[in-house]
Write a protein that holds these residues in place. Structure first.
Motif, PDB file in Angstrom:
ATOM      1  N   ILE A 127       4.181  -0.885   6.206  1.00  0.00           N
ATOM      2  CA  ILE A 127       4.069   0.575   6.104  1.00  0.00           C
ATOM      3  C   ILE A 127       3.852   1.190   7.483  1.00  0.00           C
ATOM      4  O   ILE A 127       4.346   2.305   7.770  1.00  0.00           O
ATOM      5  CB  ILE A 127       2.945   0.975   5.119  1.00  0.00           C
ATOM      6  CG1 ILE A 127       3.115   2.435   4.693  1.00  0.00           C
ATOM      7  CG2 ILE A 127       1.578   0.762   5.714  1.00  0.00           C
ATOM      8  CD1 ILE A 127       4.347   2.660   3.860  1.00  0.00           C
ATOM      9  N   TRP A 131       6.208   3.926   9.255  1.00  0.00           N
ATOM     10  CA  TRP A 131       5.644   5.143   9.835  1.00  0.00           C
ATOM     11  C   TRP A 131       6.083   5.309  11.272  1.00  0.00           C
ATOM     12  O   TRP A 131       6.424   6.438  11.695  1.00  0.00           O
ATOM     13  CB  TRP A 131       4.111   5.069   9.741  1.00  0.00           C
ATOM     14  CG  TRP A 131       3.409   6.175  10.480  1.00  0.00           C
ATOM     15  CD1 TRP A 131       2.773   6.100  11.674  1.00  0.00           C
ATOM     16  CD2 TRP A 131       3.308   7.517  10.074  1.00  0.00           C
ATOM     17  NE1 TRP A 131       2.251   7.286  12.049  1.00  0.00           N
ATOM     18  CE2 TRP A 131       2.569   8.221  11.063  1.00  0.00           C
ATOM     19  CE3 TRP A 131       3.776   8.259   8.957  1.00  0.00           C
ATOM     20  CZ2 TRP A 131       2.291   9.583  10.961  1.00  0.00           C
ATOM     21  CZ3 TRP A 131       3.477   9.611   8.891  1.00  0.00           C
ATOM     22  CH2 TRP A 131       2.735  10.255   9.873  1.00  0.00           C
ATOM     23  N   ASN A 198       8.571   7.724   2.473  1.00  0.00           N
ATOM     24  CA  ASN A 198       7.816   8.197   1.301  1.00  0.00           C
ATOM     25  C   ASN A 198       7.896   7.208   0.140  1.00  0.00           C
ATOM     26  O   ASN A 198       6.918   6.990  -0.580  1.00  0.00           O
ATOM     27  CB  ASN A 198       8.350   9.576   0.873  1.00  0.00           C
ATOM     28  CG  ASN A 198       7.956  10.668   1.839  1.00  0.00           C
ATOM     29  OD1 ASN A 198       6.920  10.546   2.522  1.00  0.00           O
ATOM     30  ND2 ASN A 198       8.745  11.730   1.914  1.00  0.00           N
ATOM     31  N   GLU A 200       8.415   3.916   0.455  1.00  0.00           N
ATOM     32  CA  GLU A 200       7.604   2.743   0.831  1.00  0.00           C
ATOM     33  C   GLU A 200       6.112   3.048   0.738  1.00  0.00           C
ATOM     34  O   GLU A 200       5.316   2.198   0.293  1.00  0.00           O
ATOM     35  CB  GLU A 200       7.949   2.311   2.265  1.00  0.00           C
ATOM     36  CG  GLU A 200       9.345   1.755   2.415  1.00  0.00           C
ATOM     37  CD  GLU A 200       9.532   0.423   1.685  1.00  0.00           C
ATOM     38  OE1 GLU A 200       8.512  -0.267   1.400  1.00  0.00           O
ATOM     39  OE2 GLU A 200      10.678   0.080   1.376  1.00  0.00           O
ATOM     40  N   GLN A 201       5.726   4.255   1.144  1.00  0.00           N
ATOM     41  CA  GLN A 201       4.309   4.601   1.068  1.00  0.00           C
ATOM     42  C   GLN A 201       3.823   4.656  -0.376  1.00  0.00           C
ATOM     43  O   GLN A 201       2.705   4.231  -0.700  1.00  0.00           O
ATOM     44  CB  GLN A 201       4.094   5.971   1.757  1.00  0.00           C
ATOM     45  CG  GLN A 201       2.643   6.417   1.745  1.00  0.00           C
ATOM     46  CD  GLN A 201       2.445   7.692   2.522  1.00  0.00           C
ATOM     47  OE1 GLN A 201       1.927   7.686   3.620  1.00  0.00           O
ATOM     48  NE2 GLN A 201       2.900   8.816   1.919  1.00  0.00           N
ATOM     49  N   TYR A 204       3.451   1.207  -1.537  1.00  0.00           N
ATOM     50  CA  TYR A 204       2.287   0.581  -0.878  1.00  0.00           C
ATOM     51  C   TYR A 204       0.983   0.951  -1.581  1.00  0.00           C
ATOM     52  O   TYR A 204       0.163   0.084  -1.904  1.00  0.00           O
ATOM     53  CB  TYR A 204       2.257   1.008   0.588  1.00  0.00           C
ATOM     54  CG  TYR A 204       1.031   0.521   1.340  1.00  0.00           C
ATOM     55  CD1 TYR A 204       0.934  -0.790   1.792  1.00  0.00           C
ATOM     56  CD2 TYR A 204      -0.029   1.405   1.599  1.00  0.00           C
ATOM     57  CE1 TYR A 204      -0.189  -1.220   2.478  1.00  0.00           C
ATOM     58  CE2 TYR A 204      -1.155   0.979   2.283  1.00  0.00           C
ATOM     59  CZ  TYR A 204      -1.230  -0.340   2.732  1.00  0.00           C
ATOM     60  OH  TYR A 204      -2.348  -0.763   3.396  1.00  0.00           O
ATOM     61  N   TYR A 205       0.795   2.262  -1.814  1.00  0.00           N
ATOM     62  CA  TYR A 205      -0.480   2.717  -2.370  1.00  0.00           C
ATOM     63  C   TYR A 205      -0.562   2.601  -3.888  1.00  0.00           C
ATOM     64  O   TYR A 205      -1.669   2.611  -4.448  1.00  0.00           O
ATOM     65  CB  TYR A 205      -0.754   4.158  -1.955  1.00  0.00           C
ATOM     66  CG  TYR A 205      -1.144   4.278  -0.502  1.00  0.00           C
ATOM     67  CD1 TYR A 205      -2.347   3.765  -0.036  1.00  0.00           C
ATOM     68  CD2 TYR A 205      -0.302   4.917   0.417  1.00  0.00           C
ATOM     69  CE1 TYR A 205      -2.702   3.880   1.297  1.00  0.00           C
ATOM     70  CE2 TYR A 205      -0.655   5.037   1.758  1.00  0.00           C
ATOM     71  CZ  TYR A 205      -1.861   4.507   2.192  1.00  0.00           C
ATOM     72  OH  TYR A 205      -2.212   4.614   3.514  1.00  0.00           O
TER      73      TYR A 205
END
Length: 556
Positions: A127, A131, A198, A200-201, A204-205
């Motif tokens: 991530i 970024w 967005n 991938e984020q 991730y979360y």
């Protein structure tokens, strides 16, 4: 309640917490390990303590443990030894059921933790890379936009200037178009990377981190459960030995309850009883009368009955006669004549029993060699029978030596049993010692004693001094008895040298008449002819009683 959703941003704290959990588990292992070492040390100290107070073999201390209180103490020491063994069991079970399992589990836990946090760091790095790409495309888009604005402004400036050639204006216009195209391309690239970031984020979360943190949470919960299970095992290991420890303690209580003070008091009597009778009163000797000074019948000569004592202490007897007569110290004689009669009898009986055990051991060895010789005779390939002849002869010689030694001690035993004042008529008759012939005179006690400076009496130093005693009325009556009828016959199994008064010598294989069977004292009365009769050890003869004879026992 999930760490993935509640603690999505606490990666570092979770890493510290899980490391603390492993440290706690290792602390528990260390605690149990030190407990096992304490248990082993305690068990070792208990065993050493029990061993320290055990009586030494073949020592005087071992003889003292015949008392019930001492036996109870020995039982307590043995129970404490078993008690120590249970602490060793605690140590072994804790080591195998807790330490080994937890140590293996810690290694697995460390490996699992390392894998989970490796996956978490990998997701973080991914991530972060996304970024950085987004930031790079954003800066590039911003830079291209600024360059396009500057190119457009330059083109408009060139186009408004009448002094600039048409070629320069065209060049500026083309440059502005190129910059605008680059800005559009950067914008498109930025938009694409932003959408990708967005996505991938979100993954991730909402997917990667929750899954990883969920695994870490499950790992941590398993660790907590394992600690609880280990604590239960820790308690169960102790609980398992409680019944056995209780039995050990019950054994100590039982040993304590077995103590018999009356029995111990009787053992003290048996251990120290001299066999002498207390001295009688000393008669007043009136020196005002012209009379010869004599020894009182009730003086130190140990009177009994009608003043005819039956004890005779020879020159070898240097034992302690009375509390105020000093004991002659020196090497212990072979016949224990330095001891009081009762103690001497016990020592002689003990020696006879030991010799009989040795004889039986040698006879068993002889039987074994004889059987082996028979096997060799039947199966020559197994061995040479002649090779056992020397050993057989040696064993037979040992048996003969032991028998002679036994005869010697039995004779001394018969002598002392015949002289004990408190023993029964049968015990006196079994020894065959009667002092009816040539009755000795009693020496004056004043001549046999000499006063010490402190007023006590000591035995005369001369080896020839004796305290001789008159024969009893029983001996005189015994000589006048009519001959007893024969109640059977016996065959001598061994040769017996009757060296003492009242015994009779027999040769191996000789047949004689039995006139009085063994009354339980180990002696049988036999007769060779009308003039020769006496006692022989019952173990030396094979008795065949006439059931119809008077006085013979009837066997069913």
């Amino acid at each position: 309640m999930s760490w993935g959703t509640e603690l999505w941003d606490q990666f570092d704290n979770l890493e510290k917490h899980t490391q603390w959990g492993i440290d706690t588990l290792e602390k528990c292992i260390k605690f149990v390990k030190e407990r096992t070492e304490i248990e082993l040390s305690y068990a070792k100290q208990l065993r050493n303590l029990s061993k320290k107070y055990q009586p030494k073999k073949n020592s005087k201390e071992e003889e003292e443990y015949k008392y019930t209180s001492c036996k109870a103490f020995i039982s307590t020491l043995n129970e404490m030894n078993d008690y120590a063994g249970q602490h060793e069991v605690i140590s072994e079970n804790m080591a195998s059921q807790i330490i080994v399992d937890l140590a293996r589990y810690v290694q697995e836990l460390k490996q699992e933790r390392k894998s989970n946090f490796h996956d978490g760091r990998k997701a973080q790095q991914h991530i972060e890379t996304c970024w950085k790409q987004l930031e790079s495309s954003k800066r590039r888009f911003e830079r291209d936009c600024k360059e396009a604005d500057r190119a457009q402004q330059y083109f408009e400036k060139m186009d408004a200037d009448i002094n600039v050639t048409k070629a320069d204006v065209e060049k500026a216009r083309q440059q502005a178009q190129i910059r605008h195209q680059m800005a559009e391309d950067s914008k498109a690239d930025y938009s694409s990377i932003l959408q990708k970031f967005n996505h991938e984020q979100h993954e991730y979360y909402h997917t990667h981190i929750p899954n990883i943190f969920q695994k870490i949470q499950e790992m941590e919960e398993r660790r907590i459960v394992r600690i609880g299970e280990s604590m239960k095992t820790y308690a169960e290991v102790d609980r398992q030995v409680i019944p056995i420890i209780g039995k050990c303690l019950d054994g100590i209580v039982k040993a304590a309850e077995s103590i018999d003070q009356k029995n111990d008091s009787q053992l003290v009597i048996e251990a120290y009883k001299s066999g002498f009778e207390p001295p009688g009163d000393i008669e007043f000797e009136d020196y005002t009368q012209p009379m010869k000074r004599t020894v009182s019948d009730n003086s130190l000569s140990n009177s009994r009955g009608e003043g005819k004592p039956d004890l005779k202490f020879g020159g070898k007897s240097k034992g302690k006669l009375w509390p105020f007569i000093k004991k002659n110290k020196g090497a212990t004689p072979e016949d224990f004549s330095n001891l009081p009669p009762e103690q001497r009898r016990k020592k002689l009986q003990q020696k006879v029993d030991e010799l009989n055990k040795e004889i039986q051991k040698e006879m068993d060895q002889r039987d074994a060699i004889t059987k082996m010789k028979d096997v060799y005779l039947k199966n020559p390939q197994m061995g040479d029978p002649a090779s056992l002849d020397h050993k057989l002869a040696e064993v037979s010689q040992n048996i003969e030596k032991l028998r002679l030694e036994t005869q010697k001690f039995e004779a001394w035993l018969a002598e002392v049993e015949g002289r004990l004042p408190a023993r029964s008529e049968q015990a006196r008759r079994q020894s065959g010692l009667y002092d009816s012939q040539n009755p000795p005179t009693v020496n004056n006690c004043a001549q046999d004693r000499e006063s010490s400076p402190d007023g006590s009496y000591t035995e005369e130093q001369s080896q020839e001094s004796e305290v001789k005693v008159l024969a009893t009325d029983f001996d005189d009556e015994f000589d006048d008895e009519e001959p007893l009828p024969a109640i059977g016959t016996c065959k001598a199994l061994y040769t017996f040298e009757g060296q003492n008064e009242g015994t009779i010598s027999v040769a191996e294989g000789e047949t004689l008449y039995v006139i009085e069977e063994d009354k339980g004292d180990g002696w049988t009365r036999i007769r060779r002819n009308e003039d020769e009769e006496g006692y022989v050890p019952t173990s030396y003869v094979e008795v065949c009683l006439d059931k119809n004879a008077k006085g013979a026992k009837t066997y069913i």
